[in-house]
Scaffold this active site. Structure first.
Site, PDB file in Angstrom:
ATOM      1  N   THR A 132       2.421   1.323   9.499  1.00  0.00           N
ATOM      2  CA  THR A 132       3.268   2.345   8.641  1.00  0.00           C
ATOM      3  C   THR A 132       2.640   3.684   8.907  1.00  0.00           C
ATOM      4  OG1 THR A 132       3.397   3.095   6.378  1.00  0.00           O
ATOM      5  CG2 THR A 132       1.363   1.712   6.764  1.00  0.00           C
ATOM      6  N   GLU A 134       2.277   5.688   6.480  1.00  0.00           N
ATOM      7  CA  GLU A 134       1.170   5.962   5.723  1.00  0.00           C
ATOM      8  C   GLU A 134      -0.262   6.154   6.375  1.00  0.00           C
ATOM      9  OE1 GLU A 134       1.182   6.641   2.084  1.00  0.00           O
ATOM     10  OE2 GLU A 134       3.356   7.083   2.797  1.00  0.00           O
ATOM     11  N   TYR A 155      -3.462   1.657   0.061  1.00  0.00           N
ATOM     12  CA  TYR A 155      -2.726   0.767   0.957  1.00  0.00           C
ATOM     13  C   TYR A 155      -2.758   1.526   2.459  1.00  0.00           C
ATOM     14  CZ  TYR A 155       2.014  -0.027   3.285  1.00  0.00           C
ATOM     15  OH  TYR A 155       2.785  -0.409   3.791  1.00  0.00           O
ATOM     16  N   LYS A 159      -3.940  -0.639   5.737  1.00  0.00           N
ATOM     17  CA  LYS A 159      -3.154  -0.796   6.981  1.00  0.00           C
ATOM     18  C   LYS A 159      -3.891  -0.234   8.223  1.00  0.00           C
ATOM     19  CE  LYS A 159       0.722  -2.492   5.690  1.00  0.00           C
ATOM     20  NZ  LYS A 159       1.406  -3.544   6.269  1.00  0.00           N
TER      21      LYS A 159
HETATM   22  P1  NAP Z   1       8.190  -5.778   0.632  1.00  0.00           P
HETATM   23  O1  NAP Z   1       9.614  -5.750   0.315  1.00  0.00           O
HETATM   24  O2  NAP Z   1       7.194  -5.313  -0.441  1.00  0.00           O
HETATM   25  O3  NAP Z   1       7.854  -7.314   0.939  1.00  0.00           O
HETATM   26  C1  NAP Z   1       6.355  -7.722   1.175  1.00  0.00           C
HETATM   27  C2  NAP Z   1       6.313  -9.157   1.143  1.00  0.00           C
HETATM   28  O4  NAP Z   1       5.004  -9.513   1.338  1.00  0.00           O
HETATM   29  C3  NAP Z   1       7.093  -9.813   0.270  1.00  0.00           C
HETATM   30  O5  NAP Z   1       7.575 -11.024   0.958  1.00  0.00           O
HETATM   31  C4  NAP Z   1       5.981 -10.360  -0.632  1.00  0.00           C
HETATM   32  O6  NAP Z   1       6.141 -11.518  -1.315  1.00  0.00           O
HETATM   33  C5  NAP Z   1       4.894 -10.730   0.637  1.00  0.00           C
HETATM   34  N1  NAP Z   1       3.527 -11.087  -0.053  1.00  0.00           N
HETATM   35  C6  NAP Z   1       2.999  -9.824  -0.901  1.00  0.00           C
HETATM   36  N2  NAP Z   1       1.664 -10.426  -0.920  1.00  0.00           N
HETATM   37  C7  NAP Z   1       1.485 -11.467  -0.493  1.00  0.00           C
HETATM   38  C8  NAP Z   1       0.393 -12.441  -0.303  1.00  0.00           C
HETATM   39  N3  NAP Z   1      -0.674 -12.513  -0.804  1.00  0.00           N
HETATM   40  N4  NAP Z   1       0.570 -13.474   0.593  1.00  0.00           N
HETATM   41  C9  NAP Z   1       1.862 -13.610   1.227  1.00  0.00           C
HETATM   42  N5  NAP Z   1       2.897 -12.760   1.344  1.00  0.00           N
HETATM   43  C10 NAP Z   1       2.764 -11.779   0.202  1.00  0.00           C
HETATM   44  O7  NAP Z   1       7.908  -4.858   1.877  1.00  0.00           O
HETATM   45  P2  NAP Z   1       9.050  -4.482   3.197  1.00  0.00           P
HETATM   46  O8  NAP Z   1       9.476  -2.865   2.647  1.00  0.00           O
HETATM   47  O9  NAP Z   1       9.642  -5.760   3.535  1.00  0.00           O
HETATM   48  O10 NAP Z   1       8.063  -4.024   4.401  1.00  0.00           O
HETATM   49  C11 NAP Z   1       7.635  -5.216   5.093  1.00  0.00           C
HETATM   50  C12 NAP Z   1       6.223  -4.825   5.716  1.00  0.00           C
HETATM   51  O11 NAP Z   1       6.304  -3.550   6.488  1.00  0.00           O
HETATM   52  C13 NAP Z   1       4.956  -4.683   4.795  1.00  0.00           C
HETATM   53  O12 NAP Z   1       3.906  -5.088   5.328  1.00  0.00           O
HETATM   54  C14 NAP Z   1       4.899  -3.217   4.531  1.00  0.00           C
HETATM   55  O13 NAP Z   1       3.707  -2.849   4.223  1.00  0.00           O
HETATM   56  C15 NAP Z   1       5.194  -2.757   5.915  1.00  0.00           C
HETATM   57  N6  NAP Z   1       5.914  -1.458   6.073  1.00  0.00           N
HETATM   58  C16 NAP Z   1       7.164  -1.080   5.185  1.00  0.00           C
HETATM   59  C17 NAP Z   1       7.877   0.085   5.351  1.00  0.00           C
HETATM   60  C18 NAP Z   1       8.882   0.461   4.376  1.00  0.00           C
HETATM   61  O14 NAP Z   1       9.247   1.612   4.487  1.00  0.00           O
HETATM   62  N7  NAP Z   1       9.722  -0.734   3.978  1.00  0.00           N
HETATM   63  C19 NAP Z   1       7.313   0.828   6.187  1.00  0.00           C
HETATM   64  C20 NAP Z   1       6.224   0.605   7.149  1.00  0.00           C
HETATM   65  C21 NAP Z   1       5.477  -0.748   7.088  1.00  0.00           C
HETATM   66  P3  NAP Z   1       6.954 -11.347  -2.782  1.00  0.00           P
HETATM   67  O15 NAP Z   1       8.322 -11.283  -2.381  1.00  0.00           O
HETATM   68  O16 NAP Z   1       6.498 -12.653  -3.302  1.00  0.00           O
HETATM   69  O17 NAP Z   1       6.331 -10.241  -3.599  1.00  0.00           O
HETATM   70  O1  F7E Z   2       7.884   7.146  -2.201  1.00  0.00           O
HETATM   71  C1  F7E Z   2       7.757   9.926  -4.417  1.00  0.00           C
HETATM   72  C2  F7E Z   2       6.558   9.399  -3.775  1.00  0.00           C
HETATM   73  O2  F7E Z   2       7.299   4.808  -3.023  1.00  0.00           O
HETATM   74  C3  F7E Z   2       8.442   8.025  -1.539  1.00  0.00           C
HETATM   75  C4  F7E Z   2       6.417   1.890   1.317  1.00  0.00           C
HETATM   76  O3  F7E Z   2       7.497   0.952   1.923  1.00  0.00           O
HETATM   77  O4  F7E Z   2       6.969   3.797   2.687  1.00  0.00           O
HETATM   78  C5  F7E Z   2       6.945   3.235   1.595  1.00  0.00           C
HETATM   79  O5  F7E Z   2       5.857   4.196   0.836  1.00  0.00           O
HETATM   80  C6  F7E Z   2       7.894   9.269  -2.012  1.00  0.00           C
HETATM   81  C7  F7E Z   2       6.606   9.706  -2.315  1.00  0.00           C
HETATM   82  O6  F7E Z   2       7.439   5.167  -0.507  1.00  0.00           O
HETATM   83  C8  F7E Z   2       8.874   8.588  -7.359  1.00  0.00           C
HETATM   84  O7  F7E Z   2       5.257  10.353  -4.461  1.00  0.00           O
HETATM   85  C9  F7E Z   2       8.682  10.790  -6.513  1.00  0.00           C
HETATM   86  O8  F7E Z   2       6.129  10.787  -1.848  1.00  0.00           O
HETATM   87  O9  F7E Z   2       9.482   5.198  -1.951  1.00  0.00           O
HETATM   88  P1  F7E Z   2       7.995   5.227  -1.989  1.00  0.00           P
HETATM   89  P2  F7E Z   2       6.156   5.537   0.250  1.00  0.00           P
HETATM   90  O10 F7E Z   2       5.091   5.822  -0.548  1.00  0.00           O
HETATM   91  O11 F7E Z   2       6.717   6.603   1.189  1.00  0.00           O
HETATM   92  C10 F7E Z   2       5.780   3.639   3.540  1.00  0.00           C
HETATM   93  C11 F7E Z   2       6.130   3.996   5.007  1.00  0.00           C
HETATM   94  C12 F7E Z   2       5.163   2.356   3.392  1.00  0.00           C
HETATM   95  O12 F7E Z   2       4.464   1.653   4.373  1.00  0.00           O
HETATM   96  C13 F7E Z   2       5.150   1.608   2.264  1.00  0.00           C
HETATM   97  O13 F7E Z   2       4.879   0.332   2.026  1.00  0.00           O
HETATM   98  O14 F7E Z   2       8.712   9.572  -3.352  1.00  0.00           O
HETATM   99  N1  F7E Z   2       8.288   9.691  -5.397  1.00  0.00           N
HETATM  100  N2  F7E Z   2       9.198   9.908  -7.521  1.00  0.00           N
HETATM  101  C14 F7E Z   2       8.471   8.508  -6.098  1.00  0.00           C
HETATM  102  N3  F7E Z   2       8.135   7.460  -5.610  1.00  0.00           N
HETATM  103  C15 F7E Z   2       8.091   6.231  -6.333  1.00  0.00           C
HETATM  104  N4  F7E Z   2       8.031   5.126  -6.034  1.00  0.00           N
HETATM  105  N5  F7E Z   2       8.767   6.371  -7.602  1.00  0.00           N
HETATM  106  C16 F7E Z   2       8.924   7.737  -8.183  1.00  0.00           C
HETATM  107  O15 F7E Z   2       9.524   7.669  -9.379  1.00  0.00           O
END
Ligand code: NAP
Ligand code: F7E
Length: 342
Positions: A132, A134, A155, A159
């Site tokens: 990520t 992050e 987090y 990662k």
């Molecule tokens: P998500 O919607 O939060 O999905 C996370 C998945 O992990 C869910 O299926 C969750 O199951 C499962 N999980 C959580 N704890 C677990 C455990 N103990 N054992 C087995 N499975 C578990 O995340 P996503 O947005 O699809 O992202 C997929 C991956 O890419 C994640 O690793 C995330 O950190 C990474 N990532 C996401 C983004 C983004 O912007 N979306 C960007 C960069 C990297 P439940 O459904 O039961 O909770």
């Molecule tokens: O926040 C600001 C917050 O929670 C984006 C995950 O998928 O992407 C995700 O992480 C921004 C941040 O995503 C609220 O402070 C303001 O600056 O949607 P987010 P994230 O933190 O960037 C990365 C790539 C991952 O890997 C992660 O798994 O928005 N923000 N107000 C808020 N954020 C949230 N959640 N809620 C608010 O009310």
């Protein structure tokens, strides 16, 4: 022979898109779901069939915190490709549950890699790790594969561990293992507490009801947002290369949270005005406050500015996104309005 894929995190946003992509590519797909007290398979219910019938999509119970369950599933399925998308993926929540986040998001990766090794399957299995942006945290944009990691949350730190343990197992044991370093990607399947989905849901409800209020945190954080459908294609492409490598996947464009609100309001035809500063900043619609700031949504340490440089992936994987922020927001709004109305 059909290829077999095993997906940890199949019930999440990316798990759902990746499953659909791999089924289209004629894979047999196995997914790991956690036991939960309420159903957590909504995103994949449309592809799940009765396992007593002939199907290419199977679900198994398992958990990344349980080494033996991970090992037994890999031994049973004997996949050609493993995608580790499982994580406690919420940055804000990781400050509340740092140890749990490390256990799932960092050690979970080690458990899969160690299982591959223990089963002596390193020649058979290709491994994808969901890295990520992050991990870059405080490092200045544009961020590429060469940028220093400086994570700003439990987090992000977890990662970084997963990133390096994946590289270490690749170099030490010759496992075909890739890190995708994906910037934020969203979709109608995005979890409700991530900011884009929270904004879309909140504003669609306010628009339809004529009133309501949305509480947000830092409006000035800048993110590089893409569409999950585009990003899972990049994951698959990485595992089809001859040599395992790490790639940044991003749109290359950056917007503030406040600008995302502007896009959503524009599409809904809501004319809003902003007043006040800092914690007193508010958005008004039809003379009523519809957005306020709540400091509980601020993080102890914030990632203020992300914009990816994905030239390596665009060149070597021939990957490029089909969506932009406007088509992404538009699709999320259309789906949300449909959901609320039904
Ligand atoms: P998500 O919607 O939060 O999905 C996370 C998945 O992990 C869910 O299926 C969750 O199951 C499962 N999980 C959580 N704890 C677990 C455990 N103990 N054992 C087995 N499975 C578990 O995340 P996503 O947005 O699809 O992202 C997929 C991956 O890419 C994640 O690793 C995330 O950190 C990474 N990532 C996401 C983004 C983004 O912007 N979306 C960007 C960069 C990297 P439940 O459904 O039961 O909770
Ligand atoms: O926040 C600001 C917050 O929670 C984006 C995950 O998928 O992407 C995700 O992480 C921004 C941040 O995503 C609220 O402070 C303001 O600056 O949607 P987010 P994230 O933190 O960037 C990365 C790539 C991952 O890997 C992660 O798994 O928005 N923000 N107000 C808020 N954020 C949230 N959640 N809620 C608010 O009310």
């Amino acid at each position: 022979m059909k290829k077999i894929a095993l997906i940890f995190g199949v019930t999440g946003q990316d798990g759902a898109y990746l499953s659909k992509l791999l089924l289209k590519k004629n894979y047999v797909v196995h997914g790991i779901k956690r036991r939960s007290s309420s159903l957590n398979t909504q995103r994949i219910d449309d592809i799940y069939l009765d396992p007593h019938k002939k199907t290419n999509f199977y679900l198994h119970y398992g958990d990344l915190t349980n080494s033996l369950s991970v090992l037994k599933i890999i031994e049973k399925i004997k996949p050609n490709e493993i995608y580790n998308l499982g994580a406690q993926s919420h940055v804000g929540v990781s400050f509340d549950v740092p140890e749990y986040t490390a256990n799932v998001t960092a050690l979970g990766t080690l458990r899969i890699l160690d299982a591959i090794l223990t089963l002596k399957m390193q020649k058979k299995i290709k491994f994808y790790q969901a890295g990520t942006s992050e991990m870059f945290g405080a490092s200045k944009p544009p961020q590429s594969e060469k940028t220093l990691f400086y994570p700003r949350s439990p987090y992000g730190v977890a990662k970084v561990y997963s990133h390096w343990i994946t590289i270490n197992y690749r170099e030490a044991y010759n496992i075909f293992a890739c890190n995708g370093i994906l910037f934020n990607h969203e979709s109608p399947f995005r979890g409700e507490t991530f900011v884009t989905k929270k904004i879309v849901t909140g504003l669609c409800e306010i628009f339809l009801k004529g009133s309501g209020k949305l509480y947000l945190g830092n409006l000035y954080a800048k993110r590089d947002w893409g569409h999950a459908e585009d990003y899972v294609l990049a994951m698959w492409k990485m595992l089809q290369k001859k040599k395992p490598m790490d790639y940044v996947i991003s749109s290359g464009k950056q917007y503030t949270v406040k600008y995302f609100i502007h896009i959503v309001c524009k599409k809904l035809g809501m004319k809003i005005t902003w007043k006040g500063k800092g914690l007193n900043e508010r958005a008004y619609w039809k003379n009523k406050i519809i957005i306020s700031i709540d400091k509980r949504y601020f993080r102890p340490t914030e990632v203020t500015s992300l914009r990816g440089d994905s030239r390596k992936a665009r060149k070597e994987l021939k990957w490029k996104p089909r969506h932009n922020i406007y088509s992404l927001a538009s699709e999320m709004i259309d789906e949300e309005l449909k959901r609320i109305k039904t």
